[in-house]
Motif scaffolding. Structure first.
Motif, PDB file in Angstrom:
ATOM      1  N   ASP A   1       0.832  -1.213   0.000  1.00  9.10           N
ATOM      2  CA  ASP A   1       0.000   0.000   0.000  1.00  9.10           C
ATOM      3  C   ASP A   1       0.864   1.259   0.000  1.00  9.10           C
ATOM      4  O   ASP A   1       0.529   2.260  -0.650  1.00  9.10           O
ATOM      5  CB  ASP A   1      -0.922   0.010   1.210  1.00  9.10           C
TER       6      ASP A   1
ATOM      7  N   ASP B   1       0.611   4.002  -2.826  1.00  9.82           N
ATOM      8  CA  ASP B   1       0.249   5.364  -2.417  1.00  9.82           C
ATOM      9  C   ASP B   1       1.281   6.371  -2.922  1.00  9.82           C
ATOM     10  O   ASP B   1       0.929   7.413  -3.499  1.00  9.82           O
ATOM     11  CB  ASP B   1       0.151   5.434  -0.893  1.00  9.82           C
TER      12      ASP B   1
ATOM     13  N   ASP C   1      -8.766   4.750  -6.917  1.00  9.22           N
ATOM     14  CA  ASP C   1      -9.565   5.464  -5.915  1.00  9.22           C
ATOM     15  C   ASP C   1      -9.945   4.517  -4.775  1.00  9.22           C
ATOM     16  O   ASP C   1     -11.101   4.126  -4.606  1.00  9.22           O
ATOM     17  CB  ASP C   1     -10.816   6.042  -6.561  1.00  9.22           C
TER      18      ASP C   1
ATOM     19  N   ASP D   1      -8.819   3.547  -0.476  1.00  7.78           N
ATOM     20  CA  ASP D   1      -8.253   4.182   0.720  1.00  7.78           C
ATOM     21  C   ASP D   1      -7.008   3.439   1.199  1.00  7.78           C
ATOM     22  O   ASP D   1      -7.108   2.367   1.818  1.00  7.78           O
ATOM     23  CB  ASP D   1      -9.309   4.212   1.825  1.00  7.78           C
TER      24      ASP D   1
ATOM     25  N   VAL E   1      -4.373   5.699   2.283  1.00  6.91           N
ATOM     26  CA  VAL E   1      -3.630   6.807   2.895  1.00  6.91           C
ATOM     27  C   VAL E   1      -3.113   6.425   4.274  1.00  6.91           C
ATOM     28  O   VAL E   1      -2.046   6.867   4.713  1.00  6.91           O
ATOM     29  CB  VAL E   1      -4.512   8.076   2.985  1.00  6.91           C
TER      30      VAL E   1
END
Length: 335
Positions: free
Chosen positions: A8, A12, A54, A56, A58
């Motif tokens: 991730d 990111d 798109d 999540d 973060v």
């Protein structure tokens, strides 16, 4: 073994890098070049990447422990370096995203791969903006019998709409080369004259461009001096290629592909070297060295965008027929 949080973090970072790079390119095209067509193409890619990625992640971001956060960046000396740097940044991040999203969803990775290839086409358009042509003639004064013979050959070229010519005269003084170049420009104002090696002569003549080798001024220095005029560089090895890419030259001359009477002692690299360089860059490539109508098709098939022809034209039994054959072969490559 990778853990999800690590993957991730990679996604990111590269999602941000990609979208930011695309935005810089888009604004460069919008405000610097006023290029609405390519700006729109870049904007579409940016929106598509944002939509595909798109989700999540973060929460996986950890700026404090990022060992690359303090990496230094080179300063820009020309505005076009902003474009080139962000094209490279986007291209690299797209490849990283393609690889690491395979751990999440192969369909996402495949979509990013398709976007990456679309981006390559836009990048090629953006970096090939100097109206370069497929046939480029090396007018070495050592290949002609006299100035009259040189001018006869140049007339044949223009009569057949071949306009890019490099003037090469290694044994001429700077003054003598300037005087010959001035005369050529006066007689043939529609010729796109490129001067070999002598940047000062190219500047004095306000010529179409200059071509330099590894033994001349550094590529980046020449790029700065020539401003928006064409700069070509000889590439005999991967290090030459690296320096040419940093400098942002408009085209590279890759060779020697075949043995040549123009430079009999030149390093012979061959077709496989041309293929290797083609795989490493989207910069416009002119293959050079022993090229004529008998082998030009092989050179185009190996990935050359254009051909630089010297003795193949000047020593042809029939120059008119030879240039017509070369034009036919290059036209076939466009179809």
């Amino acid at each position: 073994m990778f853990f999800k949080t690590e993957i991730d973090r990679v996604i990111d970072a590269n999602r941000n890098r990609c979208i930011e790079g695309l935005r810089v390119v888009e604004d460069y095209l919008r405000f610097i070049r006023n290029d609405s067509i390519n700006a729109s193409a870049i904007r579409d890619i940016r929106h598509e990447i944002s939509k595909i990625l798109d989700f999540d992640i973060v929460g996986a971001r950890d700026v404090n422990s990022d060992i690359g956060k303090n990496n230094l960046h080179n300063s820009y000396t020309r505005i076009d370096q902003v474009l080139r740097a962000n094209l490279s940044r986007t291209k690299e991040s797209l490849r990283v995203l393609e690889e690491f999203t395979r751990y999440i969803d192969t369909s996402i990775s495949d979509r990013i791969m398709n976007i990456r290839f679309r981006f390559y086409e836009v990048e090629k358009r953006l970096l090939s903006n100097k109206d370069l042509e497929k046939i480029y003639i090396l007018a070495d004064v050592g290949l002609v019998e006299s100035e009259s013979d040189l001018f006869d050959g140049l007339k044949i070229l223009l009569d057949n709409n071949v306009r890019i010519v490099q003037l090469r005269a290694k044994k001429f003084s700077t003054k003598k080369l300037y005087e010959l170049g001035l005369k050529i420009i006066e007689f043939f104002p529609h010729l796109k004259l490129i001067i070999n090696d002598k940047v000062e002569v190219a500047l004095a003549l306000k010529s179409y461009g200059v071509h330099v080798g590894e033994d001349e001024l550094p590529f980046d220095v020449v790029r700065d001096l020539m401003r928006n005029n064409v700069v070509g560089a000889t590439v005999h090895n991967v290090e030459d290629l690296r320096l040419s890419q940093i400098a942002g030259v408009d085209y590279i001359g890759v060779g020697a592909i075949y043995p040549s009477t123009t430079k009999p002692d030149c390093q012979l690299n061959g077709i496989e070297f041309l293929k290797k360089i083609r795989a490493l860059t989207t910069t416009f490539i002119y293959a050079i060295g022993g090229i004529n109508s008998k082998n030009a098709k092989e050179v185009f098939n190996a990935g050359a965008d254009g051909i630089c022809v010297g003795s193949g034209f000047w020593h042809a039994k029939d120059r008119i027929e030879e240039i017509k054959r070369l034009i036919h072969i290059s036209s076939e490559e466009e179809n």
